[in-house]
Design a protein around this motif. Sequence first.
Motif, mmCIF file in Angstrom:
data_model
loop_
_atom_site.group_PDB
_atom_site.id
_atom_site.type_symbol
_atom_site.label_atom_id
_atom_site.label_comp_id
_atom_site.label_asym_id
_atom_site.label_seq_id
_atom_site.Cartn_x
_atom_site.Cartn_y
_atom_site.Cartn_z
ATOM 1 N N ALA A 111 0.848 -1.199 0.000
ATOM 2 C CA ALA A 111 0.000 0.000 0.000
ATOM 3 C C ALA A 111 0.881 1.245 0.000
ATOM 4 O O ALA A 111 1.910 1.289 0.692
ATOM 5 C CB ALA A 111 -0.907 0.002 1.222
ATOM 6 N N PRO A 112 0.527 2.271 -0.773
ATOM 7 C CA PRO A 112 1.365 3.466 -0.869
ATOM 8 C C PRO A 112 1.772 4.053 0.477
ATOM 9 O O PRO A 112 2.924 4.442 0.666
ATOM 10 C CB PRO A 112 0.489 4.434 -1.669
ATOM 11 N N GLY A 113 0.836 4.095 1.416
ATOM 12 C CA GLY A 113 1.133 4.670 2.723
ATOM 13 C C GLY A 113 2.096 3.855 3.558
ATOM 14 O O GLY A 113 2.639 4.352 4.554
ATOM 15 N N ASP A 114 2.341 2.604 3.169
ATOM 16 C CA ASP A 114 3.249 1.731 3.920
ATOM 17 C C ASP A 114 4.632 1.619 3.290
ATOM 18 O O ASP A 114 5.530 1.008 3.870
ATOM 19 C CB ASP A 114 2.653 0.318 4.026
ATOM 20 N N MET A 115 4.809 2.200 2.098
ATOM 21 C CA MET A 115 6.079 2.014 1.393
ATOM 22 C C MET A 115 7.260 2.624 2.133
ATOM 23 O O MET A 115 8.354 2.055 2.138
ATOM 24 C CB MET A 115 5.988 2.597 -0.016
ATOM 25 N N SER A 116 7.060 3.755 2.770
ATOM 26 C CA SER A 116 8.161 4.401 3.486
ATOM 27 C C SER A 116 8.680 3.506 4.608
ATOM 28 O O SER A 116 9.891 3.347 4.793
ATOM 29 C CB SER A 116 7.706 5.745 4.056
ATOM 30 N N ALA A 217 -3.205 14.871 3.187
ATOM 31 C CA ALA A 217 -2.244 13.835 2.821
ATOM 32 C C ALA A 217 -1.331 13.361 3.941
ATOM 33 O O ALA A 217 -0.947 12.190 3.972
ATOM 34 C CB ALA A 217 -1.385 14.341 1.655
ATOM 35 N N LEU A 218 -0.951 14.235 4.851
ATOM 36 C CA LEU A 218 0.108 13.865 5.798
ATOM 37 C C LEU A 218 -0.312 13.856 7.260
ATOM 38 O O LEU A 218 0.330 13.194 8.076
ATOM 39 C CB LEU A 218 1.312 14.806 5.628
ATOM 40 N N ASN A 219 -1.353 14.578 7.620
ATOM 41 C CA ASN A 219 -1.781 14.563 9.015
ATOM 42 C C ASN A 219 -2.395 13.202 9.353
ATOM 43 O O ASN A 219 -3.138 12.633 8.550
ATOM 44 C CB ASN A 219 -2.797 15.676 9.271
ATOM 45 N N LYS A 220 -2.078 12.688 10.511
ATOM 46 C CA LYS A 220 -2.565 11.365 10.912
ATOM 47 C C LYS A 220 -3.864 11.441 11.703
ATOM 48 O O LYS A 220 -4.213 10.527 12.438
ATOM 49 C CB LYS A 220 -1.496 10.656 11.761
ATOM 50 N N GLY A 221 -4.597 12.534 11.544
ATOM 51 C CA GLY A 221 -5.867 12.665 12.236
ATOM 52 C C GLY A 221 -5.771 13.342 13.580
ATOM 53 O O GLY A 221 -6.751 13.357 14.333
ATOM 54 N N ASP A 222 -4.621 13.910 13.897
ATOM 55 C CA ASP A 222 -4.437 14.598 15.171
ATOM 56 C C ASP A 222 -4.773 16.077 14.989
ATOM 57 O O ASP A 222 -4.031 16.816 14.327
ATOM 58 C CB ASP A 222 -2.985 14.443 15.639
ATOM 59 N N PRO A 223 -5.877 16.560 15.558
ATOM 60 C CA PRO A 223 -6.287 17.958 15.346
ATOM 61 C C PRO A 223 -5.314 18.966 15.957
ATOM 62 O O PRO A 223 -5.332 20.139 15.582
ATOM 63 C CB PRO A 223 -7.660 18.030 16.006
ATOM 64 N N SER A 224 -4.495 18.520 16.889
ATOM 65 C CA SER A 224 -3.554 19.441 17.542
ATOM 66 C C SER A 224 -2.193 19.467 16.843
ATOM 67 O O SER A 224 -1.342 20.288 17.183
ATOM 68 C CB SER A 224 -3.362 19.044 19.004
ATOM 69 N N ALA A 225 -1.978 18.577 15.882
ATOM 70 C CA ALA A 225 -0.681 18.488 15.221
ATOM 71 C C ALA A 225 -0.478 19.659 14.265
ATOM 72 O O ALA A 225 -1.430 20.249 13.741
ATOM 73 C CB ALA A 225 -0.572 17.172 14.460
ATOM 74 N N LEU A 226 0.781 19.992 14.043
ATOM 75 C CA LEU A 226 1.160 21.037 13.101
ATOM 76 C C LEU A 226 2.158 20.469 12.105
ATOM 77 O O LEU A 226 2.932 19.569 12.438
ATOM 78 C CB LEU A 226 1.767 22.234 13.838
ATOM 79 N N PRO A 227 2.176 20.974 10.875
ATOM 80 C CA PRO A 227 3.130 20.458 9.899
ATOM 81 C C PRO A 227 4.560 20.812 10.254
ATOM 82 O O PRO A 227 4.835 21.901 10.758
ATOM 83 C CB PRO A 227 2.695 21.145 8.599
ATOM 84 N N VAL A 315 -13.765 8.773 -2.017
ATOM 85 C CA VAL A 315 -12.436 9.280 -2.371
ATOM 86 C C VAL A 315 -11.356 8.400 -1.749
ATOM 87 O O VAL A 315 -11.619 7.549 -0.895
ATOM 88 C CB VAL A 315 -12.228 10.736 -1.907
ATOM 89 N N LEU A 316 -10.116 8.636 -2.174
ATOM 90 C CA LEU A 316 -8.970 7.927 -1.632
ATOM 91 C C LEU A 316 -8.451 8.631 -0.380
ATOM 92 O O LEU A 316 -8.582 9.844 -0.231
ATOM 93 C CB LEU A 316 -7.846 7.843 -2.664
ATOM 94 N N ALA A 317 -7.829 7.867 0.478
ATOM 95 C CA ALA A 317 -7.195 8.431 1.673
ATOM 96 C C ALA A 317 -5.827 9.011 1.320
ATOM 97 O O ALA A 317 -5.105 8.447 0.498
ATOM 98 C CB ALA A 317 -7.044 7.339 2.735
#
Length: 388
Positions: A111-116, A217-227, A315-317
């Motif tokens: 899966a694309p999200g697991d390649m890294s 694309a990059l946030n893991k669902g954490d509303p308090s997180a910042l890029p 839609v895709l994740a």
Amino acid sequence: MNNVTVAVVVGFLIFFSLGTAFIVTSDTGEQSNDPVVSVVAMVNSEGSGIFCDRMLDINDPEGWGGLVFMTPGPGTIQHEMLKSLVFSLGLYFALDRPTKNNWTVYWTQVAPGDMSEYYGKRTMNGGIVWEPWYSAILTKYPEGSIGGAYSVARSAEIEPGHPCCMVVVKNSFMEQNEELVIRFLLAYIEAVEWVNKAKDPGDPGHALLLKIAWETALNKGDPSALPTPGDIATIEQALLGINYDYSLDGIKEYVTSLISRFANSGSITKPVNDPAAFAGMLINDGFLNDVTDSMASLREEYRNTSGAGTIRLGVLANDLHQIAVRAAWGYDITGDGKTLFEVYGLNVVQGGDFQTGGGGVMNLFAGNAIDIGVLGLPPTVIRSANGL
């Protein structure tokens, strides 16, 4: 590798030459059904890339043999592009196995999200994947560092202008809700125009685009997180490699070639006697032509209205290719105090879970969970030809 072997297997003629299998179906067997969905607009072209733990030349087979690459799996354009590239180098392309040789490039589905994560474990040599995962891997594993990832090629270098994601509508919904489809396309086209302007770092919408892209694309669902700075660098790099557009020019011809391509690879299992005719049924450019021909008057008629109806969207994740749809769906990008879909009177709701690939979105269509989906062209073609 220069010998040609001809084999007859259960009604198929399979020709092997330099590792390529060409399948010519017999006239017997069940034919493909008419498609139950239609492609009504493009979402993006290009926007994928190949990375590896060493620098490789896409025009030279030296160093490719024996390597293992991750792909999103058969039936994706990324998998097909890597396979075609390998064949063009005069090498074989095969599923990964314990015993390897130097005249074969191997693949494994991840899966694309697991390649890294897999790449970080050094169990694979590289992969081909869409954005933002391609840029994220290059950012996380800098070229030249220990365990670094090299950018072998972007998909634009392998197959320039290749179409990727599409807006797809279920035919039964479209026939009964033509106005809703028109409203959806009006909002979507306006979002594409906004995204293309906002890609410019000097545009007033650039910061909001980066926010939408990161949250999508990059946030893991954490509303308090910042890029992080690395996240921003990834997004900026990824956006540059994606062409956002809605035009369907040339798509029917491309689908015709895809049908033959996927029949040869075995992904399409039901014979399509007339690929061009099937492509003509699958690609419905009538709505898009009507909208673009009368854009100004339709915007005046439908903009700032309400209560037109509900659309269930699939839609895709974590997919940056679909950022225009996300921008129209969940953000006030025009300063009207509501989303673009709401501006055009639509109540767009999520149908089913976010999907990791286009096959999942087609499953949502099959389960009658969505009316409109955003997914890659290859899974749309394959599943439609095989009867969904």
